[in-house]
Design an enzyme around this catalytic site. Structure first.
Site, PDB file in Angstrom:
ATOM      1  N   TYR A  92     -12.748  -1.915  -3.718  1.00 20.20           N
ATOM      2  CA  TYR A  92     -13.133  -1.943  -2.316  1.00 20.20           C
ATOM      3  C   TYR A  92     -14.637  -1.837  -2.260  1.00 20.20           C
ATOM      4  O   TYR A  92     -15.176  -1.468  -1.411  1.00 20.20           O
ATOM      5  CB  TYR A  92     -12.513  -1.002  -1.602  1.00 20.20           C
ATOM      6  N   HIS A 106      -2.227  -5.375   1.484  1.00 18.49           N
ATOM      7  CA  HIS A 106      -3.531  -5.894   1.314  1.00 18.49           C
ATOM      8  C   HIS A 106      -3.358  -7.488   1.085  1.00 18.49           C
ATOM      9  O   HIS A 106      -2.110  -7.938   0.377  1.00 18.49           O
ATOM     10  CB  HIS A 106      -4.133  -5.575   0.043  1.00 18.49           C
ATOM     11  N   GLU A 129      -9.468 -10.165  -8.017  1.00 16.88           N
ATOM     12  CA  GLU A 129      -8.275  -9.069  -7.748  1.00 16.88           C
ATOM     13  C   GLU A 129      -7.175  -9.251  -8.498  1.00 16.88           C
ATOM     14  O   GLU A 129      -6.726  -8.166  -8.979  1.00 16.88           O
ATOM     15  CB  GLU A 129      -7.972  -8.989  -6.152  1.00 16.88           C
ATOM     16  N   LYS A 139       0.872  -1.070   0.094  1.00 16.65           N
ATOM     17  CA  LYS A 139      -0.038   0.022  -0.049  1.00 16.65           C
ATOM     18  C   LYS A 139       0.845   1.275  -0.018  1.00 16.65           C
ATOM     19  O   LYS A 139       2.099   1.284   0.249  1.00 16.65           O
ATOM     20  CB  LYS A 139      -0.950  -0.131   1.236  1.00 16.65           C
ATOM     21  N   ASN A 187      -2.029   0.011   6.961  1.00 19.99           N
ATOM     22  CA  ASN A 187      -1.298  -1.233   7.365  1.00 19.99           C
ATOM     23  C   ASN A 187      -0.607  -1.966   6.425  1.00 19.99           C
ATOM     24  O   ASN A 187      -0.171  -3.173   6.623  1.00 19.99           O
ATOM     25  CB  ASN A 187      -2.523  -1.921   7.858  1.00 19.99           C
TER      26      ASN A 187
HETATM   27  P1  IDP Z   1      -8.228  -6.456   5.504  1.00 25.51           P
HETATM   28  O1  IDP Z   1      -7.472  -5.661   4.771  1.00 25.51           O
HETATM   29  O2  IDP Z   1      -7.474  -7.050   6.674  1.00 25.51           O
HETATM   30  O3  IDP Z   1      -8.832  -7.564   4.989  1.00 25.51           O
HETATM   31  P2  IDP Z   1     -10.885  -5.097   5.555  1.00 25.51           P
HETATM   32  O4  IDP Z   1     -11.717  -5.066   6.688  1.00 25.51           O
HETATM   33  O5  IDP Z   1     -11.193  -5.939   4.225  1.00 25.51           O
HETATM   34  O6  IDP Z   1      -9.477  -5.455   6.175  1.00 25.51           O
HETATM   35  O7  IDP Z   1     -10.439  -3.470   5.275  1.00 25.51           O
HETATM   36  C1  IDP Z   1      -9.929  -3.118   4.083  1.00 25.51           C
HETATM   37  C2  IDP Z   1      -8.957  -2.171   4.416  1.00 25.51           C
HETATM   38  O8  IDP Z   1      -9.598  -0.875   4.869  1.00 25.51           O
HETATM   39  C3  IDP Z   1      -7.989  -2.271   5.547  1.00 25.51           C
HETATM   40  O9  IDP Z   1      -6.877  -3.236   5.200  1.00 25.51           O
HETATM   41  C4  IDP Z   1      -7.587  -0.962   6.131  1.00 25.51           C
HETATM   42  O10 IDP Z   1      -6.762  -0.287   5.384  1.00 25.51           O
HETATM   43  C5  IDP Z   1      -8.921  -0.282   5.888  1.00 25.51           C
HETATM   44  N1  IDP Z   1      -9.923  -0.313   7.137  1.00 25.51           N
HETATM   45  C6  IDP Z   1     -10.434  -1.497   7.829  1.00 25.51           C
HETATM   46  N2  IDP Z   1     -10.953  -1.138   9.018  1.00 25.51           N
HETATM   47  C7  IDP Z   1     -10.630   0.255   9.045  1.00 25.51           C
HETATM   48  C8  IDP Z   1     -11.152   1.152  10.162  1.00 25.51           C
HETATM   49  O11 IDP Z   1     -11.741   0.718  11.091  1.00 25.51           O
HETATM   50  N3  IDP Z   1     -10.597   2.146  10.037  1.00 25.51           N
HETATM   51  C9  IDP Z   1      -9.876   2.735   8.822  1.00 25.51           C
HETATM   52  N4  IDP Z   1      -9.545   1.794   8.126  1.00 25.51           N
HETATM   53  C10 IDP Z   1     -10.083   0.662   8.010  1.00 25.51           C
HETATM   54 MG    MG Z   2     -10.342  -7.665   3.317  1.00 24.66          MG
END
Ligand code: IDP
Ligand code: MG
Length: 142
Positions: free
Chosen positions: A50, A116, A127, A10, A113
């Site tokens: 997304y 992905h 994807e 990312k 984070n």
């Molecule tokens: P994942 O990447 O671990 O599968 P997802 O729930 O699919 O998590 O969320 C997609 C992306 O959205 C996350 O990797 C993160 O960058 C962002 N994200 C998820 N939850 C939050 C939140 O509570 N606040 C801000 N960003 C979030």
């Molecule tokens: Mg996800």
């Protein structure tokens, strides 16, 4: 069952100059690299990618973030790739991710984070097709 998954390094991780370190971790963990590239995505593409999150409160921030700088999508192959890769990256929130996981090592927040990983075989194929055509997917470290 599919043996492929899609990773995306990312914008925070690319900007922090840790893309190389992340690729090294992925390859050391036994994932084979089918394709990778440095690219950027438009808000429209990020929105499609997304789409499952469009009702979530963080959706617009996530689109802004994922379009804020270059990213590195990587198509990977390994037995049980989706699950194995989710283990390697750790929990969504780097503070909750197990020590040694990519998000624990390189993530700086729940949004930023670092990486992905696809969450199902079906999504992995969808994807991968967002970023690569079939002819791009060649084993380069087989
Ligand atoms: P994942 O990447 O671990 O599968 P997802 O729930 O699919 O998590 O969320 C997609 C992306 O959205 C996350 O990797 C993160 O960058 C962002 N994200 C998820 N939850 C939050 C939140 O509570 N606040 C801000 N960003 C979030
Ligand atoms: Mg996800």
């Amino acid at each position: 069952m599919s043996n492929k998954t899609l990773a995306i390094i990312k914008p925070d991780a690319v900007g922090n100059n840790v893309a190389g370190a992340i690729i090294e971790k992925i390859q050391s963990a036994g994932f084979k690299t089918l394709a990778f590239k440095l690219t950027r995505i438009t808000p429209a593409i990020a929105g499609q990618f997304y789409a499952v999150h469009k009702e979530r409160p963080f959706y617009q921030d996530l689109i802004d973030y994922m379009t804020s700088g270059p990213i590195v999508p990587i198509a990977l192959e390994k037995e049980n790739a989706v699950e194995e890769f989710r283990k390697l990256i750790g929990a969504t929130d780097p503070k909750k991710a197990d020590p040694g996981t990519i998000r624990a090592l390189f993530g700086t927040g729940i949004e930023a984070n670092a990486i992905h990983g696809s969450d199902s075989d079906e999504n992995a194929l969808r994807e991968i097709a967002f970023f690569f055509s079939e002819s791009d997917l060649v084993l380069i470290n087989g």
